[in-house]
Design a protein around this motif. Structure first.
Motif, short mmCIF file in Angstrom:
data_model
loop_
_atom_site.label_atom_id
_atom_site.label_comp_id
_atom_site.label_asym_id
_atom_site.label_seq_id
_atom_site.Cartn_x
_atom_site.Cartn_y
_atom_site.Cartn_z
N PHE A 151 45.89 -85.49 10.37
CA PHE A 151 45.85 -84.21 9.66
C PHE A 151 45.26 -84.34 8.25
CE2 PHE A 151 49.09 -83.44 12.85
CZ PHE A 151 48.78 -82.16 13.27
N LEU A 152 45.22 -85.55 7.72
CA LEU A 152 44.76 -85.76 6.35
C LEU A 152 43.34 -86.32 6.28
CD1 LEU A 152 48.06 -87.32 4.93
CD2 LEU A 152 47.40 -84.92 5.00
N TRP A 153 42.60 -86.26 7.37
CA TRP A 153 41.29 -86.91 7.42
C TRP A 153 40.36 -86.41 6.32
CZ3 TRP A 153 36.69 -84.37 8.15
CH2 TRP A 153 36.76 -83.06 8.63
N GLN A 154 40.44 -85.13 5.96
CA GLN A 154 39.53 -84.59 4.95
C GLN A 154 39.83 -85.16 3.55
OE1 GLN A 154 38.26 -80.27 5.74
NE2 GLN A 154 40.34 -80.41 6.60
N LEU A 155 41.09 -85.54 3.32
CA LEU A 155 41.45 -86.13 2.03
C LEU A 155 41.00 -87.59 1.96
CD1 LEU A 155 45.07 -84.72 1.55
CD2 LEU A 155 42.89 -83.71 0.86
N GLU A 156 40.93 -88.24 3.12
CA GLU A 156 40.55 -89.66 3.17
C GLU A 156 39.03 -89.85 3.25
OE1 GLU A 156 42.66 -90.98 6.59
OE2 GLU A 156 44.61 -90.95 5.58
N ASP A 157 38.34 -88.83 3.76
CA ASP A 157 36.89 -88.91 3.95
C ASP A 157 36.19 -88.75 2.59
OD1 ASP A 157 34.32 -88.82 4.91
OD2 ASP A 157 34.42 -86.69 5.46
N ASN A 158 35.45 -89.77 2.18
CA ASN A 158 34.79 -89.75 0.87
C ASN A 158 33.64 -88.75 0.78
OD1 ASN A 158 36.45 -91.67 -0.31
ND2 ASN A 158 35.27 -93.35 0.59
N LYS A 159 33.21 -88.20 1.92
CA LYS A 159 32.10 -87.24 1.90
C LYS A 159 32.59 -85.80 1.68
CE LYS A 159 29.51 -90.16 5.03
NZ LYS A 159 29.22 -90.41 6.42
N THR A 160 33.86 -85.54 1.98
CA THR A 160 34.37 -84.17 1.88
C THR A 160 34.58 -83.79 0.42
OG1 THR A 160 35.52 -84.42 3.98
CG2 THR A 160 36.24 -82.61 2.59
N ILE A 161 34.03 -82.65 0.00
CA ILE A 161 34.19 -82.16 -1.37
C ILE A 161 35.24 -81.05 -1.40
CG2 ILE A 161 33.06 -81.07 -3.36
CD1 ILE A 161 32.04 -83.89 -2.77
N ASP A 162 35.06 -80.03 -0.57
CA ASP A 162 35.99 -78.91 -0.52
C ASP A 162 36.64 -78.85 0.85
OD1 ASP A 162 35.49 -78.01 -3.12
OD2 ASP A 162 33.73 -76.87 -2.47
N VAL A 163 37.93 -78.48 0.88
CA VAL A 163 38.67 -78.33 2.13
C VAL A 163 38.92 -76.84 2.35
CG1 VAL A 163 40.82 -78.86 3.35
CG2 VAL A 163 39.78 -80.59 1.88
N TYR A 164 38.66 -76.38 3.58
CA TYR A 164 38.90 -74.99 3.97
C TYR A 164 39.86 -74.99 5.15
CZ TYR A 164 34.81 -74.02 1.11
OH TYR A 164 33.93 -73.94 0.05
N ASP A 165 40.63 -73.91 5.28
CA ASP A 165 41.56 -73.88 6.42
C ASP A 165 40.77 -73.72 7.72
OD1 ASP A 165 41.64 -71.19 7.64
OD2 ASP A 165 42.49 -70.50 5.74
N ASN A 166 41.36 -74.22 8.82
CA ASN A 166 40.62 -74.28 10.08
C ASN A 166 40.70 -72.99 10.90
OD1 ASN A 166 43.25 -74.42 10.98
ND2 ASN A 166 42.88 -76.09 12.42
N THR A 167 41.26 -71.92 10.34
CA THR A 167 41.36 -70.66 11.06
C THR A 167 40.53 -69.57 10.39
OG1 THR A 167 43.59 -71.22 11.75
CG2 THR A 167 42.95 -68.93 11.97
N ASN A 168 40.79 -69.30 9.10
CA ASN A 168 40.12 -68.21 8.39
C ASN A 168 39.00 -68.69 7.47
OD1 ASN A 168 42.08 -66.43 9.51
ND2 ASN A 168 43.52 -67.13 7.93
#
Length: 198
Positions: free
Chosen positions: A55-72
């Protein structure tokens, strides 16, 4: 370093809250699985799939800048800003630490009685000398007090235990003056002679 202070408990508490909010906002369809008392019953295959998902892959991924919810597709957080903020919290020099306030009741001493001959024993009763009857070794404290000691060049503070033996007597005293005298007497007997300038 965990041995130095209890700050790691504050960091753990903050991270737990942060991750809970992150999961709640990033996966809105799964909110019922993250909220206590709102748990849905799942079939075993779905649970197995969820158990393997990071569930935390976006926080661990060094390429991700912004996180958006997966529904809206609503903005949740900026990863570099989040990491910088958590690092800032981790580097705080002072944190508020709360301790539970308790009053010890029950035995005055550890139950073991030691035979006569010890020098620092506590008499079993007032009319029973320790050189004949022996005594106890360790007093139990009921609560603590902070003592301010004014030295010539500095002021220091010491924590002094109020023995269980005297706490009931202290509670029975009716006036503030009587209580103050007993507390001063306890402090004087607990502190060394070099510390008794208060």
């Amino acid at each position: 370093m965990r041995e130095v202070n209890d700050y790691h408990h504050a960091i753990d508490g903050y991270l737990t809250t942060f991750i809970g909010q992150y999961l709640y906002r990033t996966y809105p369809k799964l909110q019922s699985y993250f909220v206590y008392n709102n748990f849905k019953k799942l079939d075993s295959k779905y649970l197995e799939r969820l158990g393997r998902f990071n569930f935390l892959w976006q926080l661990e991924d060094n390429k991700t800048i912004d996180v958006y919810d997966n529904t809206n597709n609503e903005f949740v957080l900026n990863v570099p800003e989040m990491k910088e903020y958590i690092q800032k919290i981790n580097n705080y020099k002072y944190m508020l630490v709360s301790k539970e306030v308790t009053t010890e009741r029950g035995a005055f001493y550890k139950e073991t009685k030691y035979k006569a001959g010890g020098t620092s024993l506590i008499p079993i009763k007032q009319n029973r000398p320790i050189n004949i009857y022996g005594g106890y070794k360790e007093k139990r404290n009921s609560y603590m007090m902070l003592v301010k000691i004014n030295k010539k060049k500095e002021t220091i503070y010491k924590i002094v235990g109020i023995p269980r033996l005297l706490s009931d007597k202290l509670d029975r005293l009716s006036t503030a003056g009587e209580k103050q005298l007993l507390l001063e007497e306890i402090a004087r007997t607990s502190l060394s002679k070099t510390e008794q300038d208060f």
